[in-house]
Design a protein around this motif. Sequence first.
Motif, PDB file in Angstrom:
ATOM      1  N   GLN A  36      14.617   6.366  10.563  1.00 61.65           N
ATOM      2  CA  GLN A  36      15.407   5.548  11.494  1.00 61.65           C
ATOM      3  C   GLN A  36      14.686   5.190  12.785  1.00 61.65           C
ATOM      4  N   PRO A  37      14.015   6.166  13.439  1.00 59.86           N
ATOM      5  CA  PRO A  37      13.302   5.781  14.662  1.00 59.86           C
ATOM      6  C   PRO A  37      12.246   4.706  14.397  1.00 59.86           C
ATOM      7  N   LEU A  38      11.528   4.838  13.250  1.00 61.49           N
ATOM      8  CA  LEU A  38      10.526   3.815  12.912  1.00 61.49           C
ATOM      9  C   LEU A  38      11.217   2.469  12.673  1.00 61.49           C
ATOM     10  N   ALA A  39      12.322   2.491  11.930  1.00 58.77           N
ATOM     11  CA  ALA A  39      13.041   1.241  11.633  1.00 58.77           C
ATOM     12  C   ALA A  39      13.487   0.562  12.925  1.00 58.77           C
ATOM     13  N   GLU A  40      14.017   1.352  13.848  1.00 60.41           N
ATOM     14  CA  GLU A  40      14.484   0.761  15.118  1.00 60.41           C
ATOM     15  C   GLU A  40      13.322   0.135  15.880  1.00 60.41           C
ATOM     16  N   ARG A  41      12.187   0.850  15.886  1.00 62.69           N
ATOM     17  CA  ARG A  41      11.020   0.299  16.605  1.00 62.69           C
ATOM     18  C   ARG A  41      10.544  -0.995  15.945  1.00 62.69           C
ATOM     19  N   LEU A  42      10.489  -0.998  14.602  1.00 60.04           N
ATOM     20  CA  LEU A  42       9.988  -2.201  13.913  1.00 60.04           C
ATOM     21  C   LEU A  42      10.933  -3.385  14.100  1.00 60.04           C
ATOM     22  N   HIS A  43      12.245  -3.123  14.021  1.00 62.06           N
ATOM     23  CA  HIS A  43      13.192  -4.227  14.200  1.00 62.06           C
ATOM     24  C   HIS A  43      13.132  -4.774  15.630  1.00 62.06           C
ATOM     25  N   ALA A  44      12.712  -3.929  16.566  1.00 63.07           N
ATOM     26  CA  ALA A  44      12.634  -4.380  17.969  1.00 63.07           C
ATOM     27  C   ALA A  44      11.248  -4.922  18.314  1.00 63.07           C
ATOM     28  N   ALA A  99       0.798  -1.238   0.000  1.00 62.61           N
ATOM     29  CA  ALA A  99       0.000   0.000   0.000  1.00 62.61           C
ATOM     30  C   ALA A  99       0.823   1.277   0.000  1.00 62.61           C
ATOM     31  N   GLY A 100       2.078   1.233   0.411  1.00 72.56           N
ATOM     32  CA  GLY A 100       2.875   2.453   0.455  1.00 72.56           C
ATOM     33  C   GLY A 100       3.491   2.672   1.829  1.00 72.56           C
ATOM     34  N   GLN A 101       4.458   3.592   1.861  1.00 72.75           N
ATOM     35  CA  GLN A 101       5.231   3.786   3.089  1.00 72.75           C
ATOM     36  C   GLN A 101       4.370   4.308   4.235  1.00 72.75           C
ATOM     37  N   ALA A 102       3.362   5.133   3.908  1.00 73.72           N
ATOM     38  CA  ALA A 102       2.508   5.668   4.967  1.00 73.72           C
ATOM     39  C   ALA A 102       1.764   4.531   5.669  1.00 73.72           C
ATOM     40  N   ALA A 103       1.403   3.510   4.903  1.00 74.76           N
ATOM     41  CA  ALA A 103       0.688   2.368   5.493  1.00 74.76           C
ATOM     42  C   ALA A 103       1.594   1.587   6.443  1.00 74.76           C
ATOM     43  N   VAL A 104       2.899   1.559   6.146  1.00 77.24           N
ATOM     44  CA  VAL A 104       3.836   0.885   7.063  1.00 77.24           C
ATOM     45  C   VAL A 104       3.843   1.620   8.400  1.00 77.24           C
ATOM     46  N   SER A 105       3.955   2.966   8.344  1.00 76.66           N
ATOM     47  CA  SER A 105       3.955   3.746   9.593  1.00 76.66           C
ATOM     48  C   SER A 105       2.640   3.543  10.348  1.00 76.66           C
ATOM     49  N   GLU A 106       1.552   3.452   9.585  1.00 76.04           N
ATOM     50  CA  GLU A 106       0.223   3.374  10.212  1.00 76.04           C
ATOM     51  C   GLU A 106      -0.032   2.008  10.876  1.00 76.04           C
ATOM     52  N   TYR A 107       0.403   0.921  10.226  1.00 74.76           N
ATOM     53  CA  TYR A 107      -0.043  -0.406  10.668  1.00 74.76           C
ATOM     54  C   TYR A 107       1.030  -1.303  11.302  1.00 74.76           C
ATOM     55  N   ALA A 108       2.298  -1.145  10.888  1.00 76.37           N
ATOM     56  CA  ALA A 108       3.283  -2.204  11.155  1.00 76.37           C
ATOM     57  C   ALA A 108       3.456  -2.529  12.639  1.00 76.37           C
ATOM     58  N   GLU A 109       3.617  -1.492  13.463  1.00 73.52           N
ATOM     59  CA  GLU A 109       3.869  -1.781  14.886  1.00 73.52           C
ATOM     60  C   GLU A 109       2.685  -2.497  15.538  1.00 73.52           C
ATOM     61  N   LYS A 110       1.478  -2.045  15.159  1.00 77.22           N
ATOM     62  CA  LYS A 110       0.282  -2.675  15.749  1.00 77.22           C
ATOM     63  C   LYS A 110       0.227  -4.151  15.363  1.00 77.22           C
ATOM     64  N   ILE A 111       0.585  -4.437  14.126  1.00 76.76           N
ATOM     65  CA  ILE A 111       0.531  -5.819  13.635  1.00 76.76           C
ATOM     66  C   ILE A 111       1.557  -6.689  14.361  1.00 76.76           C
ATOM     67  N   LEU A 112       2.796  -6.209  14.403  1.00 75.01           N
ATOM     68  CA  LEU A 112       3.867  -7.003  15.022  1.00 75.01           C
ATOM     69  C   LEU A 112       3.611  -7.204  16.508  1.00 75.01           C
ATOM     70  N   SER A 113       3.156  -6.144  17.167  1.00 79.10           N
ATOM     71  CA  SER A 113       2.968  -6.288  18.615  1.00 79.10           C
ATOM     72  C   SER A 113       1.766  -7.167  18.941  1.00 79.10           C
ATOM     73  N   ALA A 114       0.865  -7.360  17.965  1.00 79.47           N
ATOM     74  CA  ALA A 114      -0.263  -8.281  18.176  1.00 79.47           C
ATOM     75  C   ALA A 114       0.148  -9.733  17.921  1.00 79.47           C
ATOM     76  N   GLY A 115       1.417  -9.941  17.546  1.00 73.36           N
ATOM     77  CA  GLY A 115       1.882 -11.316  17.321  1.00 73.36           C
ATOM     78  C   GLY A 115       1.588 -11.825  15.925  1.00 73.36           C
ATOM     79  N   VAL A 116       1.281 -10.909  15.016  1.00 70.12           N
ATOM     80  CA  VAL A 116       1.009 -11.286  13.627  1.00 70.12           C
ATOM     81  C   VAL A 116       2.248 -10.930  12.797  1.00 70.12           C
ATOM     82  N   ASP A 117       2.644 -11.846  11.905  1.00 72.82           N
ATOM     83  CA  ASP A 117       3.798 -11.569  11.054  1.00 72.82           C
ATOM     84  C   ASP A 117       3.451 -10.496  10.023  1.00 72.82           C
TER      85      ASP A 117
END
Length: 272
Positions: A104-112, A74-92
């Motif tokens: 960079q701050p987003l990348a660090e959060r997502l990698h963690a 969907a685009g980079q904005a969708a990554v910022s919008e959804y990715a952390e919620k998805i990963l922290s819910a235990g969904v790949d």
Amino acid sequence: MTAATSHRIGIIGYGAIGARVAEDIAAGKVHGAELVGIIGRSDPTKAHSAVERPGTTLTLEMALEHCDLIVECAGQAAVSEYAEKILSAGVDFLMTSIGALADQPLAERLHASGPGRLFMTSGAVGGLDILGAGAREADYDSVLVSTTKLPETLIQPWMDQAEAQRIRATGEPLEVFLGSAQEAARLFPRSLNVAAAVAEAVGNWDNVQVRLTADPAAALTTHIIEANGPSGEYRFEMRNNPSPDNPRTSAIVPFAVLRSLEAAIGERGGLV
Ligand SMILES: NC(=O)c1ccc[n+]([C@@H]2O[C@H](COP(=O)([O-])OP(=O)(O)OC[C@H]3O[C@@H](n4cnc5c(N)ncnc54)[C@H](O)[C@@H]3O)[C@@H](O)[C@H]2O)c1
């Protein structure tokens, strides 16, 4: 296939990439995957939005409850919008818009983040496997990603009219940008997914330089990746046909996403 090996897949975005990915999963072409549905809006300006979408239309909450893996198309904005919620819910989470990791701050959060796992598709390019192998031992001395594409696809909202017109009217290849991947991310965010994939493969964004060239004769989009380091000298050239649905996207990308999805699901052996 048994129910135990069936991975439930949600997709964000139903455009040039997402539509093909969804259709192939729905048609049973991805071993071990079943399509649950599409998350979010459809784009009325796109022809494929007019056809019936496979699966259910999902809210994020529904997707988190019913999916094992969510694919972003969907685009980079969708990554910022959804990715952390998805990963922290235990969904790949399998991302296509890797350029989002230039933040960079987003990348660090997502990698963690977790317990969901973060996957990135190789997308429009190849060679990332050997670049990643070499980077395990030592940093590369230099990495350059040179992309040549149609002038119109490199014009940015921040450009003044004269600059946009200079690019649009060029009759020959015109270098529009040469600099760091981070700077390219700021100035040409839509053209950064390939450089971002290379930066993630070599594990060092500061090492990656980007050259962008506008060429009115570029019927195919060309990416040349060159890397030199202790493990050797590498040069890969990709010449991709544009997607008929979106000239900014290479037609190969949905198939790269499907291949990444199969690898992420891990139900099959094969080249890894
Ligand atoms: N890794 C790579 O090599 C590579 C190559 C090409 C494109 N991409 C990325 O893939 C993305 C999608 O490409 P495409 O050609 O399919 O684009 P597209 O414009 O054809 O389709 C994007 C779809 O996503 C939907 N969308 C946008 N934001 C959304 C949101 N927040 N929530 C839900 N849906 C949303 C749009 O309505 C549209 O249906 C691009 O934006 C780009 O970042 C990556």
